[in-house]
Design a protein around this motif. Sequence first.
Motif, PDB file in Angstrom:
ATOM      1  N   MET A  71       0.797  -1.173  -0.118  1.00 49.67           N
ATOM      2  CA  MET A  71      -0.098  -0.034   0.080  1.00 49.67           C
ATOM      3  C   MET A  71       0.867   1.205   0.104  1.00 49.67           C
ATOM      4  N   VAL A  72       1.823   1.372   0.708  1.00 50.18           N
ATOM      5  CA  VAL A  72       3.017   2.185   0.705  1.00 50.18           C
ATOM      6  C   VAL A  72       3.367   2.560  -0.706  1.00 50.18           C
ATOM      7  N   GLU A  73       3.545   1.717  -1.421  1.00 52.11           N
ATOM      8  CA  GLU A  73       4.177   1.529  -2.813  1.00 52.11           C
ATOM      9  C   GLU A  73       3.026   2.268  -3.734  1.00 52.11           C
ATOM     10  N   ARG A  74       1.916   1.671  -3.733  1.00 52.35           N
ATOM     11  CA  ARG A  74       0.596   2.200  -4.576  1.00 52.35           C
ATOM     12  C   ARG A  74       0.616   3.722  -4.110  1.00 52.35           C
ATOM     13  N   VAL A  75       0.558   4.018  -3.101  1.00 55.76           N
ATOM     14  CA  VAL A  75       0.139   5.498  -2.847  1.00 55.76           C
ATOM     15  C   VAL A  75       1.374   6.551  -3.107  1.00 55.76           C
ATOM     16  N   LEU A  76       2.573   5.846  -3.150  1.00 55.24           N
ATOM     17  CA  LEU A  76       3.796   6.667  -3.617  1.00 55.24           C
ATOM     18  C   LEU A  76       3.614   6.969  -5.150  1.00 55.24           C
ATOM     19  N   ARG A  77       3.434   5.687  -5.657  1.00 54.87           N
ATOM     20  CA  ARG A  77       3.578   5.733  -7.262  1.00 54.87           C
ATOM     21  C   ARG A  77       2.233   6.748  -7.678  1.00 54.87           C
ATOM     22  N   ASP A  87       6.341  15.203  -0.764  1.00 49.79           N
ATOM     23  CA  ASP A  87       6.893  15.364   0.734  1.00 49.79           C
ATOM     24  C   ASP A  87       5.950  14.594   1.552  1.00 49.79           C
ATOM     25  N   GLN A  88       6.043  14.571   2.772  1.00 54.61           N
ATOM     26  CA  GLN A  88       5.313  13.849   3.712  1.00 54.61           C
ATOM     27  C   GLN A  88       3.753  14.285   3.886  1.00 54.61           C
ATOM     28  N   THR A  89       3.645  15.761   3.611  1.00 54.29           N
ATOM     29  CA  THR A  89       2.302  15.923   3.614  1.00 54.29           C
ATOM     30  C   THR A  89       1.408  15.613   2.568  1.00 54.29           C
ATOM     31  N   ASP A  90       2.292  15.667   1.298  1.00 53.20           N
ATOM     32  CA  ASP A  90       1.530  15.075  -0.088  1.00 53.20           C
ATOM     33  C   ASP A  90       1.453  13.566  -0.016  1.00 53.20           C
ATOM     34  N   PHE A  91       2.287  12.599   0.727  1.00 53.03           N
ATOM     35  CA  PHE A  91       2.036  11.212   0.975  1.00 53.03           C
ATOM     36  C   PHE A  91       0.660  10.997   1.806  1.00 53.03           C
ATOM     37  N   LEU A  92       0.674  11.875   3.082  1.00 51.06           N
ATOM     38  CA  LEU A  92      -0.647  11.623   3.962  1.00 51.06           C
ATOM     39  C   LEU A  92      -1.998  11.975   3.325  1.00 51.06           C
ATOM     40  N   ASN A  93      -1.967  13.231   2.470  1.00 52.65           N
ATOM     41  CA  ASN A  93      -3.033  13.559   1.806  1.00 52.65           C
ATOM     42  C   ASN A  93      -3.657  12.681   0.675  1.00 52.65           C
ATOM     43  N   HIS A  94      -2.518  12.289   0.178  1.00 54.05           N
ATOM     44  CA  HIS A  94      -3.182  11.171  -1.090  1.00 54.05           C
ATOM     45  C   HIS A  94      -3.601   9.645  -0.317  1.00 54.05           C
ATOM     46  N   ARG A 138     -10.786   5.044   2.908  1.00 52.65           N
ATOM     47  CA  ARG A 138     -12.027   5.504   3.864  1.00 52.65           C
ATOM     48  C   ARG A 138     -11.396   5.980   5.165  1.00 52.65           C
ATOM     49  N   TYR A 139     -10.093   5.692   5.474  1.00 56.50           N
ATOM     50  CA  TYR A 139      -9.573   6.437   6.709  1.00 56.50           C
ATOM     51  C   TYR A 139      -8.198   6.564   6.508  1.00 56.50           C
ATOM     52  N   SER A 140      -7.340   6.931   7.371  1.00 56.35           N
ATOM     53  CA  SER A 140      -6.049   7.110   7.296  1.00 56.35           C
ATOM     54  C   SER A 140      -5.401   6.055   7.359  1.00 56.35           C
ATOM     55  N   LEU A 141      -4.574   5.660   6.496  1.00 57.24           N
ATOM     56  CA  LEU A 141      -3.752   4.123   6.441  1.00 57.24           C
ATOM     57  C   LEU A 141      -2.489   4.503   7.166  1.00 57.24           C
ATOM     58  N   PHE A 142      -1.826   5.687   7.260  1.00 59.35           N
ATOM     59  CA  PHE A 142      -0.653   5.690   7.921  1.00 59.35           C
ATOM     60  C   PHE A 142      -0.551   6.756   8.642  1.00 59.35           C
ATOM     61  N   THR A 143       0.029   6.705  10.148  1.00 63.19           N
ATOM     62  CA  THR A 143       0.055   7.896  11.027  1.00 63.19           C
ATOM     63  C   THR A 143       1.341   8.643  10.794  1.00 63.19           C
ATOM     64  N   PRO A 144       1.399  10.010  11.148  1.00 61.41           N
ATOM     65  CA  PRO A 144       2.472  10.975  10.831  1.00 61.41           C
ATOM     66  C   PRO A 144       3.861  10.230  11.165  1.00 61.41           C
ATOM     67  N   MET A 145       4.026   9.406  12.291  1.00 62.31           N
ATOM     68  CA  MET A 145       5.196   8.800  12.499  1.00 62.31           C
ATOM     69  C   MET A 145       5.629   7.756  11.483  1.00 62.31           C
ATOM     70  N   LEU A 191      13.716   1.330  -0.103  1.00 57.61           N
ATOM     71  CA  LEU A 191      12.776   0.742   0.858  1.00 57.61           C
ATOM     72  C   LEU A 191      11.536  -0.095   0.364  1.00 57.61           C
ATOM     73  N   LEU A 192      11.446   0.054  -1.093  1.00 57.29           N
ATOM     74  CA  LEU A 192      10.170  -0.692  -1.717  1.00 57.29           C
ATOM     75  C   LEU A 192      10.839  -2.198  -2.377  1.00 57.29           C
ATOM     76  N   ASP A 193      11.992  -1.999  -2.542  1.00 54.26           N
ATOM     77  CA  ASP A 193      12.673  -3.101  -3.417  1.00 54.26           C
ATOM     78  C   ASP A 193      13.624  -3.837  -2.582  1.00 54.26           C
ATOM     79  N   PRO A 194      13.333  -5.192  -2.082  1.00 61.70           N
ATOM     80  CA  PRO A 194      14.430  -5.524  -1.251  1.00 61.70           C
ATOM     81  C   PRO A 194      15.722  -5.829  -1.886  1.00 61.70           C
TER      82      PRO A 194
END
Length: 695
Positions: free
Chosen positions: A266-272, A284-291, A297-304, A330-333
């Motif tokens: 889900m992190v990868e989907r949001v970032l892409r 930036d972090q704000t863009d990531f959290l907003n998207h 339906r709810y916030s997937l990730f906390t600010p931390m 971070l996305l690709d092992p």
Amino acid sequence: MIPLPRVFSTLHADSNAPTAGGPVESGAAARVVQTVKSAVRTQEPELKRWRRTFDTNAKIVQDGERYLDRDQFVNAIAPSADLTRIGRAQFAVLFKVADIQKRGRVSWDDFTVFQTLLKRSDADYYIAFQYFDTDGSGTITFDEFKNTFIANVGPDAIPFDFDCDWVKLYLGKKNGAHVLGYNEFTQLMKGLQGERLRQAFKFLDDNQDGFIKPDQFKRIILEIAGHKLSDAVIERLPTLTALTPGGRISYSEVIAFHNVIREMDMVERVLREATAKSKDGRVDQTDFLNHASSSSRYSLFTPMEASIIFHFAGRGVSQQRLALIDFAQLLDPRWRAPGDIEEGPVAAVAGTAVASALHNVAASAYNFIQGGIAGAFGATIVYPIDLGAMQNQRSSVVGQLLYQNSLDCVRKVFRNEGFLGFYRGLGPQLIGVAPEKAIKLTVNDLVRGRAMDPETGRITPMWEIIAGGTAGGCQVIFTNPLEIVKIRLQIQGEAAKVEGAMPKGAAHIVRQLGLVGLYRGATACLLRDIPFSAIYFPAYAHLKKDVFNEGYHGKRLSFLETLTSAAIAGMPAAYLTTPADVVKTRLQVEARKGQTSYKGLVDAFSKIYREEGFRALFKGGPARVLRSSPQFGFTLVAYEYLHKYPYKEQPREVETALTSRPDDIAKTRARNALKILLDVHGDFGRRSTGGSSSS
């Protein structure tokens, strides 16, 4: 040895199988066996594919039968290109499940059963259940769970308290014995990592102050999730202390990091999606959290959690705008950052620079050849449309009108000159089209490459226009002489029929015009080609990206999508530049007796407008669209496909299991089953794969 009917019942029982008590009844077992056999019979193509795989890898022959040993079994089931840190040898863990009769080898029947098991939608959890169900009873006792766990994690692992309340909640007592059914087992495995994380933190938190040391945090993560992280992230795990003062890591930070790993897809989907929608390809972090909030339906990730994501992507600098490529580690092992490669001595660096320069020269030359081949291919396909005569047709000339319309033009050319008449002048066209198209395509790529952000792959609209316009201007040095010869060859065939003259060859036309004459109308040619390319190339790029979603989640355009993009882009470019093409044609064609002659660009524009009207400036516009649209369509398709071969500089992309081409679904499920076991411990199965039958 476990009876085969009971094994079938265990392997293929419905997910609603009994969750307490012993194995299923023999009647039910027989029905399951029959169901499996029926399923195999109805899927002959799959059965043949399984047979080919088995026969290719099975090297052991006993009593006239072929078998797979542990290594051969791994070769048969392991994904061909797994974008994870799971080693191929670790797939031997699944050998225990496939080796139904515990003989240390897998027969064709065993392999068929295992492959049929992999077709289950819940195959990953069901295989894990089979691994823990050591006696094949269809349930897992407390001792089975504990003994299998301990046997696979090793003596150096962080201790796990099996007498904790969490285990008791799942492994409830019945008749004095702990039992676990399949459905309950799936929930236990899903929550096991969280309990291990809690116990590990509590075990390492000596003074119970809610903090552990960086090296202790690294130890925890390596045990439960090391196979999900790249070397670059693993090396920097201790730097998580930089997020808060004190030099230690809290339980909240450990949980937040684990949540990021657990929700990595889900992190990868949001970032892409967020970077794709961003104007500069960065977030930036704000863009990531907003998207993330807008796409759920709810916030997937906390600010931390967002801070942790950007901390590891930004190499310690979390408050910045980052491109998708920055998150790759971070996305690709299996990711290895370019900066991780050690630099050699100065001489080696200099040698590398020379090699790089030579490579660039070779790449440019190769691209030049590719452009020529692609251009010749496109020009040959549409050349009959490019007669040019309709643009030279005057509404008031001495004698008769050569053509009434385009169809009349086609009829008369075919009647007077035959089919080959449609290709009159093709020779000079193909001779000149190689440098013409090669220059245009190469220069456009060159300028775009220099103006493109190397991390985001983005280029501003202004630079797209500049790149296209520059490419169009550079090609005129070859285009102008070529088109003068081509046009005069095309029109003299019909004129010769009307006037009773013999057509002249290309060499005669070149001698007649001279060097200066070959560049007659060059200004008009520039006025046509610069706007054409400035419109065409940006339109082509945006059609691919914005309409057909090229690159979105790793998408590659099909032949038809590429052709459609290239063809549509050529339509406005061709029609809007028609006035310049009409003027260029009039300037380059030698006027016959009674026809208006032109002194230059401005004079031609004014006379055409005054004598023939505004519509005359767009004479032949539809024909230009019919010619340029398919020509550039096929040219760009050929160029794109040729570019898949050597010397193509591919941008660095973030390729993960989410975007890579999916492997065989059975192999994917086998990998996912192994991941569930590795979530227990990163070395799961390594200690128990030494023997043949005890694994």
